[in-house]
Design a protein around this motif. Sequence first.
Motif, PDB file in Angstrom:
ATOM      1  N   LYS A  39       0.795  -1.226   0.000  1.00 52.02           N
ATOM      2  CA  LYS A  39       0.000   0.000   0.000  1.00 52.02           C
ATOM      3  C   LYS A  39       0.834   1.286   0.000  1.00 52.02           C
ATOM      4  CE  LYS A  39      -3.993   2.167   1.901  1.00 52.02           C
ATOM      5  NZ  LYS A  39      -5.100   2.197   2.776  1.00 52.02           N
ATOM      6  N   HIS A  41       3.360   4.172  -1.411  1.00 52.26           N
ATOM      7  CA  HIS A  41       3.428   4.741  -2.763  1.00 52.26           C
ATOM      8  C   HIS A  41       4.367   3.930  -3.658  1.00 52.26           C
ATOM      9  CE1 HIS A  41       3.371   7.652  -5.991  1.00 52.26           C
ATOM     10  NE2 HIS A  41       4.695   7.625  -5.988  1.00 52.26           N
ATOM     11  N   GLN A  43       5.324   0.851  -3.391  1.00 50.09           N
ATOM     12  CA  GLN A  43       4.763  -0.472  -3.685  1.00 50.09           C
ATOM     13  C   GLN A  43       3.635  -0.384  -4.699  1.00 50.09           C
ATOM     14  OE1 GLN A  43       3.898  -1.200   0.449  1.00 50.09           O
ATOM     15  NE2 GLN A  43       5.161  -3.040   0.406  1.00 50.09           N
ATOM     16  N   ARG A  44       2.752   0.587  -4.527  1.00 50.04           N
ATOM     17  CA  ARG A  44       1.616   0.715  -5.454  1.00 50.04           C
ATOM     18  C   ARG A  44       2.075   1.029  -6.866  1.00 50.04           C
ATOM     19  NH1 ARG A  44      -1.474   5.026  -4.146  1.00 50.04           N
ATOM     20  NH2 ARG A  44      -0.022   5.709  -2.558  1.00 50.04           N
ATOM     21  N   ASP A  46       4.696  -0.259  -8.136  1.00 51.44           N
ATOM     22  CA  ASP A  46       5.336  -1.497  -8.601  1.00 51.44           C
ATOM     23  C   ASP A  46       6.816  -1.313  -8.946  1.00 51.44           C
ATOM     24  OD1 ASP A  46       4.960  -4.195  -8.821  1.00 51.44           O
ATOM     25  OD2 ASP A  46       4.175  -4.144 -10.867  1.00 51.44           O
ATOM     26  N   LEU A  66      -4.664  -6.537  -2.242  1.00 50.48           N
ATOM     27  CA  LEU A  66      -4.458  -5.433  -3.185  1.00 50.48           C
ATOM     28  C   LEU A  66      -5.056  -4.134  -2.658  1.00 50.48           C
ATOM     29  CD1 LEU A  66      -5.218  -7.153  -6.596  1.00 50.48           C
ATOM     30  CD2 LEU A  66      -3.000  -6.401  -5.748  1.00 50.48           C
ATOM     31  N   LYS A  69      -6.075   1.521  -5.221  1.00 50.19           N
ATOM     32  CA  LYS A  69      -5.447   2.096  -6.411  1.00 50.19           C
ATOM     33  C   LYS A  69      -4.009   1.602  -6.480  1.00 50.19           C
ATOM     34  CE  LYS A  69      -8.253   6.240  -6.256  1.00 50.19           C
ATOM     35  NZ  LYS A  69      -8.285   7.685  -6.143  1.00 50.19           N
ATOM     36  N   HIS A  70      -3.649   0.994  -7.613  1.00 53.01           N
ATOM     37  CA  HIS A  70      -2.296   0.478  -7.766  1.00 53.01           C
ATOM     38  C   HIS A  70      -1.956   0.330  -9.244  1.00 53.01           C
ATOM     39  CE1 HIS A  70      -3.564  -3.541  -9.050  1.00 53.01           C
ATOM     40  NE2 HIS A  70      -4.553  -3.399  -8.179  1.00 53.01           N
ATOM     41  N   LEU A  72       0.157  -2.310 -10.016  1.00 50.52           N
ATOM     42  CA  LEU A  72       0.795  -3.618  -9.944  1.00 50.52           C
ATOM     43  C   LEU A  72       0.473  -4.451 -11.173  1.00 50.52           C
ATOM     44  CD1 LEU A  72      -0.006  -4.554  -6.243  1.00 50.52           C
ATOM     45  CD2 LEU A  72       2.117  -3.617  -7.121  1.00 50.52           C
TER      46      LEU A  72
END
Length: 131
Positions: A39, A41, A43-44, A46, A66, A69-70, A72
Amino acid sequence: TVIDGPIAVIDDHAHHPTAVKATLEIFSGRRVHLLYYPKTHTQRMDIHREDTIDVLCKAHRAYILLPDKHALSVEDYQKASVILGDEAEIYQQLIASVEEGDVILMCTAYRLAGLIEKLSEFIAEKRCAEA
C-alpha cells in the motif's frame, strides 16, 4: 504484534523486499504463509516488482491484499502468490491451509487489526481444542 501458539502470527512492519526477505530468513525451515499488503506509494507503483516477486516465491504460500489504487502487474504477481481482495477472504484461505508449527507473517506498513484479531481467536480456539 506477535501471537505465539500452535501457529505463530507475526505482524511485521517489513514491506521493502529486502526487509521481507530478511524476516523470512528468520523462519527458515518452517512453513511461512506470507501476507503482503503493498500500500505504500513505492509499492503501489510497482517499483520493486522483480525483487518483490522473488521474495514472495520464498514463502510456503503468499497472499496479497491489493490496495484500491495500484499499478501492480497482477499477472506477474499471480505467478508467485494467491491474490485476494479483502481481509475476510484472506482469513478463510489462511485457516483452511495453516497447520500446527506454521508461521503467518504479515508484512505491511499498515496494521490489519481486524485480521489479527480474528487470527488470535482462531489460534485460541485451536489451543482449547488441543487441551
